[in-house]
Design a protein around this motif. Sequence first.
Motif, mmCIF file in Angstrom:
data_model
loop_
_atom_site.group_PDB
_atom_site.id
_atom_site.type_symbol
_atom_site.label_atom_id
_atom_site.label_comp_id
_atom_site.label_asym_id
_atom_site.label_seq_id
_atom_site.Cartn_x
_atom_site.Cartn_y
_atom_site.Cartn_z
ATOM 1 N N ASP A 36 0.814 -1.209 0.000
ATOM 2 C CA ASP A 36 0.000 0.000 0.000
ATOM 3 C C ASP A 36 0.852 1.266 0.000
ATOM 4 O O ASP A 36 0.320 2.365 -0.021
ATOM 5 N N SER A 37 2.161 1.111 0.050
ATOM 6 C CA SER A 37 3.048 2.275 0.016
ATOM 7 C C SER A 37 2.857 3.010 -1.304
ATOM 8 O O SER A 37 2.826 2.420 -2.370
ATOM 9 N N SER A 38 2.729 4.297 -1.240
ATOM 10 C CA SER A 38 2.460 5.056 -2.458
ATOM 11 C C SER A 38 3.701 5.726 -3.013
ATOM 12 O O SER A 38 3.629 6.410 -4.019
ATOM 13 N N VAL A 39 4.865 5.523 -2.356
ATOM 14 C CA VAL A 39 6.086 6.224 -2.764
ATOM 15 C C VAL A 39 7.281 5.273 -2.748
ATOM 16 O O VAL A 39 7.446 4.489 -1.821
ATOM 17 N N LEU A 40 8.104 5.360 -3.794
ATOM 18 C CA LEU A 40 9.398 4.685 -3.821
ATOM 19 C C LEU A 40 10.429 5.696 -3.354
ATOM 20 O O LEU A 40 10.558 6.773 -3.942
ATOM 21 N N GLY A 41 11.155 5.367 -2.313
ATOM 22 C CA GLY A 41 12.186 6.266 -1.791
ATOM 23 C C GLY A 41 13.569 5.660 -1.926
ATOM 24 O O GLY A 41 13.808 4.543 -1.477
ATOM 25 N N LEU A 42 14.474 6.387 -2.582
ATOM 26 C CA LEU A 42 15.870 5.972 -2.718
ATOM 27 C C LEU A 42 16.758 7.125 -2.270
ATOM 28 O O LEU A 42 16.332 8.277 -2.246
ATOM 29 N N GLU A 43 18.004 6.807 -1.957
ATOM 30 C CA GLU A 43 18.955 7.827 -1.520
ATOM 31 C C GLU A 43 20.134 7.840 -2.485
ATOM 32 O O GLU A 43 20.676 6.794 -2.827
ATOM 33 N N ASP A 44 20.533 9.049 -2.933
ATOM 34 C CA ASP A 44 21.662 9.136 -3.857
ATOM 35 C C ASP A 44 22.973 9.175 -3.084
ATOM 36 O O ASP A 44 22.991 9.138 -1.845
ATOM 37 N N GLU A 45 24.073 9.255 -3.804
ATOM 38 C CA GLU A 45 25.397 9.178 -3.171
ATOM 39 C C GLU A 45 25.728 10.397 -2.319
ATOM 40 O O GLU A 45 26.665 10.374 -1.534
ATOM 41 N N PRO A 53 6.306 8.602 -7.021
ATOM 42 C CA PRO A 53 5.015 7.933 -6.791
ATOM 43 C C PRO A 53 5.029 6.523 -7.403
ATOM 44 O O PRO A 53 5.336 6.353 -8.582
ATOM 45 N N ALA A 54 4.735 5.528 -6.605
ATOM 46 C CA ALA A 54 4.837 4.136 -7.055
ATOM 47 C C ALA A 54 3.884 3.820 -8.199
ATOM 48 O O ALA A 54 4.212 3.013 -9.068
ATOM 49 N N ASP A 55 2.735 4.474 -8.240
ATOM 50 C CA ASP A 55 1.785 4.171 -9.304
ATOM 51 C C ASP A 55 2.163 4.794 -10.639
ATOM 52 O O ASP A 55 1.543 4.517 -11.653
ATOM 53 N N ARG A 56 3.218 5.610 -10.671
ATOM 54 C CA ARG A 56 3.680 6.237 -11.915
ATOM 55 C C ARG A 56 4.965 5.612 -12.458
ATOM 56 O O ARG A 56 5.480 6.034 -13.484
#
Length: 75
Positions: A36-45, A53-56
């Motif tokens: 149900d998470s609506s966001v993909l979160g990553l961290e850059d260097e 947004p996960a649905d996009r």
Amino acid sequence: MEVKIGVQHAPREIVIESKQTPDEVESAVSSALGSDSSVLGLEDEHGRKILVPADRIAYVEIGEPSGRKVGFGAI
């Protein structure tokens, strides 16, 4: 490591250099798309957070570390 994220209805992809391992990135993408998470979160260097947004999300390409390019003729 280089991560490319294709976003639906966007002309360009998001490209980041990350210190996260390929397994960590894959697990973050899987959990964002499968729950149900609506966001993909990553961290850059540099420690900045990238939220998508996960649905996009159209695709995610996990690549090898890219070498540093130096000079005018670097390709």
